[in-house]
Design an enzyme around this catalytic site. Structure first.
Site, short mmCIF file in Angstrom:
data_model
loop_
_atom_site.label_atom_id
_atom_site.label_comp_id
_atom_site.label_asym_id
_atom_site.label_seq_id
_atom_site.Cartn_x
_atom_site.Cartn_y
_atom_site.Cartn_z
N HIS A 55 0.83 -1.22 0.00
CA HIS A 55 0.00 0.00 0.00
C HIS A 55 0.86 1.27 0.00
O HIS A 55 0.52 2.27 0.63
CB HIS A 55 -0.97 0.01 1.19
CG HIS A 55 -1.97 -1.10 1.14
ND1 HIS A 55 -3.12 -1.05 0.39
CD2 HIS A 55 -1.97 -2.32 1.72
CE1 HIS A 55 -3.79 -2.18 0.52
NE2 HIS A 55 -3.12 -2.97 1.31
N ASN A 128 -10.36 -2.90 2.29
CA ASN A 128 -9.99 -2.96 0.88
C ASN A 128 -11.24 -2.69 0.04
O ASN A 128 -12.36 -2.64 0.57
CB ASN A 128 -9.45 -4.34 0.51
CG ASN A 128 -7.97 -4.50 0.83
OD1 ASN A 128 -7.21 -3.52 0.85
ND2 ASN A 128 -7.56 -5.72 1.08
N TYR A 338 0.17 -3.44 12.02
CA TYR A 338 0.02 -2.03 11.62
C TYR A 338 0.75 -1.08 12.55
O TYR A 338 1.61 -0.31 12.09
CB TYR A 338 -1.47 -1.68 11.45
CG TYR A 338 -1.96 -2.12 10.09
CD1 TYR A 338 -2.09 -3.47 9.79
CD2 TYR A 338 -2.21 -1.21 9.08
CE1 TYR A 338 -2.48 -3.91 8.54
CE2 TYR A 338 -2.60 -1.64 7.81
CZ TYR A 338 -2.73 -2.98 7.55
OH TYR A 338 -3.10 -3.42 6.30
#
Ligand code: NDP
Length: 493
Positions: A55, A128, A338
């Protein structure tokens, strides 16, 4: 004309000459004492933070979420307490595999990351534009990404590694079918849906829990690009999607998405015919219909790309009380990966940056760390418990316990439900496509598959056949492989 401010060093000392380095004589070498030159070069060398491993290429915008139907029965989160509630938000959309300078119109899933600055802290939904994913266990994630990114020897993207992995991972077929469908290249970021993909939870003040999947339906309509259109655009504008989003917002054409959920009572998960925490599966709408929640609009462009988009740090673990995770194995791993990535990329104090900072009070006992740029808690107590009125926990907002059963071990998710398979939902998707969409899908698949070794083609064909015989037959015809060469019994069920 406005008078310009005087240029300074980072320390604020005024600069007299920004055109000529200081030298020993007009033709002599540069002097070490030219502090301003040293500072400029040193800062420039450090301008980049590591790009995201996945990403990396993205576009972002600010906006607002409005609740149109309350969820007070299901969650104690104040955001959903009544219709009419609103909150500010930031969205970042991205491609997955390409680097930060890659073409926007690649065939790739799109990241759909949302940060809602609620009065009870940030809620981040890191989804997504597809409702499912290629793998269901994070143990396979880095292998999957390696197979999609550049070959270690050649530095090139490689169809063989991609299809080798997919053909050896039948659980990927549903997402592969989505990716190579017409929706695999959105016309713009405004013309695509978003999905949480994962199952999350909502819990109310009485301790009742529901499992939840989030859907964000574009109100601009789904629009897509063909391979040919996408290639043409990539040839003239690598930043086509980023530009489109920026320009639409700049001209006041604010994109909007409807927010909907599917809700499953906690105990249904024990008996549902589909594994409710399998990221490669959807919950069919006829089982769990969509429920309206609200709408969001993106209406303000970032003023500084690096500060607001590159430093935006989304993490699935950011959820106000009343919202929670689920046992989805991929989600569990993302809860770690993350924030771990943000600590590496941006530094330990990333959450205090303006784009990430909650719009409500933050009361932690975290202190210090690199680039601490606020008052660092001042003189307030930096330990807990303490006798000096420092922030304390509130037992009223504890998440209800979740009953678990079984022994620790390494379980294959698909083995848990008799009759579960990796093919039915891929087949369902194929069967709902129009004739035109099917033709596009087959063409989109045949082009890259033609370049991979025959044993991989055959192995992958078995999966298409298992999803739907017509699906398999058409890809086989496109590849010129006779059906009798594809023994479907060899594909794991
Ligand atoms: P439904 O007929 O109730 O729903 C079909 C869904 O498919 C709609 O959400 C529609 O989205 C979406 N869709 C239509 N065309 C495409 C496409 N080319 N690529 C991706 N999605 C598309 O059926 P079910 O709920 O029983 O699901 C059937 C199949 O639909 C699933 O196996 C899955 O592949 C796909 N799907 C299901 C979703 C779900 O949450 N149940 C979500 C998205 C896809 P839209 O309304 O925006 O056109």
């Amino acid at each position: 004309m406005n008078k310009c401010p005087i240029m300074t060093t980072a320390a604020g000392t005024p600069i007299g000459d920004n055109q000529n380095s200081e030298t020993a004589g007009s033709r002599g070498p540069v002097l070490m004492q030219d502090y301003q030159l040293m500072e400029k070069m040193a800062h420039f060398n450090r301008e980049r933070v590591p790009e995201r491993v996945v990403h990396a290429k993205g576009a972002g915008a600010h906006g607002r979420l409005t609740i149109t139907h309350d969820l007070a029965r299901y969650t104690r989160a104040k955001l959903f307490a009544k219709a009419g509630n609103t909150c500010e938000m930031f969205a970042r959309f991205s491609t997955v595999a390409g680097e930060s300078g890659s073409a926007d119109t690649a065939r790739d899933p799109r990241g759909f990351s949302l940060k809602f600055y609620t009065e009870e802290g940030n809620w981040d939904l890191v989804g997504n534009n597809t409702p499912v994913f290629f793998v269901r266990d994070a143990l396979k994630f880095s292998d999957f990404i390696h197979s999609q990114k550049r070959d270690p020897a050649t530095g090139l993207r490689d169809n063989t590694t991609q299809w080798d992995f997919w053909s050896l991972s039948p659980e990927s077929l549903h997402q592969v079918t989505t990716l190579f469908s017409d929706r695999g290249i959105p016309a713009t970021l405004r013309h695509m849906n978003g999905y949480s993909s994962h199952t999350y939870s909502l819990w109310n003040a009485h301790g009742a829990r529901h499992w939840v999947k989030w859907h964000f339906k574009t109100l601009q309509g789904n629009k897509t690009l063909t391979n040919e259109e996408a290639a043409r655009i990539a040839g003239s504008d690598l930043d086509y999607h980023r530009r489109d989003l920026h320009d639409a917002i700049a001209r006041g054409d604010y994109p909007k998405w409807k927010v909907q959920i599917q809700l499953m009572p906690e105990l249904d998960a024990d008996s549902y015919r589909i594994h409710p925490f399998d990221l490669t599966k959807v919950w069919p709408h006829k089982d769990y219909p969509l429920i309206e929640v609200g709408e969001f609009e993106l209406n303000r462009n970032p003023q500084n790309y690096f500060a607001e988009v590159e430093q935006a740090a989304f993490e699935p673990g950011n959820m106000p009380p009343g919202m929670g995770a689920s046992p989805d194995k991929m989600l569990q791993a993302r809860l770690l990966s993350y924030p771990d990535a943000h600590r590496y990329r941006i530094g330990i104090n990333y959450a205090a940056l303006p784009i990430n900072k909650p719009h409500c009070p933050v009361n932690t006992y975290h202190r210090d760390g690199q680039t601490r740029f606020d008052d660092n808690g001042g003189g307030r107590a930096n330990y807990e418990p303490n006798s000096f009125d420092g922030p304390a926990e509130d037992a009223a907002i504890r998440e209800p316990p979740l009953k678990l059963h079984g022994d620790t071990g390494r379980y294959a998710m698909r083995d848990e439900i008799a009759g579960d398979d990796d093919y039915s939902q891929a087949g369902d998707l194929y069967r709902l496509m129009s004739a035109e969409q099917k033709t596009q899908l087959i063409g989109n698949l045949v082009t890259p598959l033609k370049t991979v070794p025959r044993f991989i083609q055959v192995r992958q064909l078995r999966h298409f056949f298992k999803a739907d015989p017509d699906y398999g037959a058409r890809v086989a015809a496109g590849l010129g492989i006779p059906i009798n060469e594809v023994d479907c019994r060899k594909a794991s069920a």
